[in-house]
Design an enzyme around this catalytic site. Structure first.
Site, PDB file in Angstrom:
ATOM      1  N   PHE A  32     -51.878  48.847 -34.756  1.00 16.09           N
ATOM      2  CA  PHE A  32     -52.066  48.908 -33.314  1.00 16.09           C
ATOM      3  C   PHE A  32     -51.910  50.361 -32.875  1.00 16.09           C
ATOM      4  O   PHE A  32     -51.185  51.135 -33.507  1.00 16.09           O
ATOM      5  CB  PHE A  32     -51.015  48.071 -32.583  1.00 16.09           C
ATOM      6  CG  PHE A  32     -51.066  46.595 -32.888  1.00 16.09           C
ATOM      7  CD1 PHE A  32     -51.637  45.707 -32.001  1.00 16.09           C
ATOM      8  CD2 PHE A  32     -50.523  46.094 -34.067  1.00 16.09           C
ATOM      9  CE1 PHE A  32     -51.677  44.348 -32.266  1.00 16.09           C
ATOM     10  CE2 PHE A  32     -50.563  44.740 -34.353  1.00 16.09           C
ATOM     11  CZ  PHE A  32     -51.143  43.860 -33.452  1.00 16.09           C
ATOM     12  N   THR A  42     -51.644  44.646 -39.588  1.00 20.50           N
ATOM     13  CA  THR A  42     -52.518  45.105 -38.508  1.00 20.50           C
ATOM     14  C   THR A  42     -51.962  46.391 -37.926  1.00 20.50           C
ATOM     15  O   THR A  42     -50.759  46.513 -37.702  1.00 20.50           O
ATOM     16  CB  THR A  42     -52.658  44.044 -37.403  1.00 20.50           C
ATOM     17  OG1 THR A  42     -53.324  42.901 -37.944  1.00 20.50           O
ATOM     18  CG2 THR A  42     -53.471  44.572 -36.224  1.00 20.50           C
TER      19      THR A  42
END
Length: 354
Positions: free
Chosen positions: A256, A254
């Site tokens: 960010f 992921t």
């Protein structure tokens, strides 16, 4: 004990004292910089340059990532001497967002959990937090649409990014899953573990909740359940890891972004994010992208999102290599402004260091 072993231990003790003395000297220099600047010492571009320089100078045997993690913590502790950096993230404690915030800002930052991604933006915009950390895309499930919409609507800038490898674990208070009747997890994690769950736990009822940390908390209070969450949540809520790394894609990552009231200066290895819309005429999309190619600017991401203004209208989120102050990027962005119906620079910032 052999003489050689004792000599090695004595040498380590001596080196530890030397390291401690150098750390104290570094901390005093950081304090002096704070007095001169009279403001927040955190500079994303400076930290990125330091971490890259140390990795390049690393003689081993410690791997580059270990060296960078150690110095990230040193920088975090030095910053906290003057002003502990307040960082808002999507809570509660134990989420992957918290892990991303700790990875980027180190253990000395003052982390502030919030109930929703919107609240992360509000905390920073109101001055209750210095920075925020929000997820924007996953390598398996794609963009986090709500976060992209907030970046468009909010005046805050992207000043950094964090890439976090996501390892999903099956957690429970029980020693095994035989008695489990329910599975709690965030919808994204259920999707990331879809095939594993179909093979191994097809019979369990799947209950989507607000976050993985909330799933872990609920599983800690419900002995007939299990949860999908990360290692931090398992430790926080005292859960057993019944199965580790159950994500379908072993490279599941992921991304960010760090948001603040400023972006970052040039660091030498940067990325610029922007959002734009095209005029409603033939060839409009080509007209938007052509200046990037002509000025030698590499586009690394193109993501469309429905615009709020009307049916079948879209905005485009674009990531490009380079800083907005780089000559070729600046020239390309100037032409893009002239051709597009709308352009907003979301920020220029260092490429994730580790």
């Amino acid at each position: 004990m052999s003489d050689e072993l004792q000599n090695l231990r004595n040498n380590i003790d001596r080196l530890d004292e030397e390291i401690l003395a150098r750390l104290a000297e570094r901390a005093r220099s950081a304090q002096r910089i704070g007095v001169i600047k009279q403001g927040n010492l955190y500079r994303p571009e400076r930290e990125a340059q330091v971490l890259r320089r140390l990795a390049a100078a690393n003689p081993g045997p410690l791997p580059d990532q270990a060296v960078q993690r150690i110095f990230r913590e040193i920088m975090s502790a030095c910053l906290a001497l003057e002003h502990p950096t307040k960082v808002a993230y999507l809570g509660p404690a134990g989420t992957f967002s918290e892990s991303a915030a700790r990875k980027h800002f180190g253990g000395a930052a003052a982390l502030m959990p919030t109930a929703a991604i919107d609240d992360v933006f509000r905390a920073v915009e109101a001055g209750n937090a210095d920075y925020g950390v929000v997820p924007v895309e996953n390598s398996t499930e794609g963009a986090v649409g709500g976060a992209l919409d907030l970046l468009l609507a909010n005046p805050l800038k992207i000043c950094g990014e964090v890439n976090l490898r996501i390892h999903q674990h099956l957690l429970s208070k029980a020693e095994g899953i035989g008695a489990a009747k329910r599975l709690y997890s965030h919808a994204q994690s259920l999707a990331q573990c879809h095939e594993w769950l179909n093979r191994n736990l097809a019979h369990l009822s799947r209950v989507p909740v607000a976050s993985n940390a909330e799933a872990a908390r609920m599983a800690s209070e419900d002995p007939e359940s299990c949860a999908i969450a990360g290692e931090a949540a398992a430790e926080l809520y005292g859960l057993n890891v019944l199965a580790a790394n159950i994500e379908d894609d072993p490279n599941n990552t992921t991304r960010f972004v760090v948001i603040g009231d400023h972006d970052a200066g040039p660091s030498g290895e940067d990325k610029t994010s922007l959002v734009c819309s095209s005029l409603n005429r033939p060839g409009a999309m080509h007209a938007l992208l052509e200046p990037l190619a002509r000025h030698g600017v590499d586009m690394t991401k193109l993501q469309s999102r429905p615009a709020r203004g009307g049916l079948w209208e879209y905005v485009f989120y674009v990531d490009i290599d380079g800083h907005r102050e780089d000559a070729n990027v600046s020239a390309a962005l100037q032409e893009l402004n002239e051709r597009a119906a709308f352009v907003k620079i979301l920020g220029s910032y260092p490429v994730a260091a580790i």
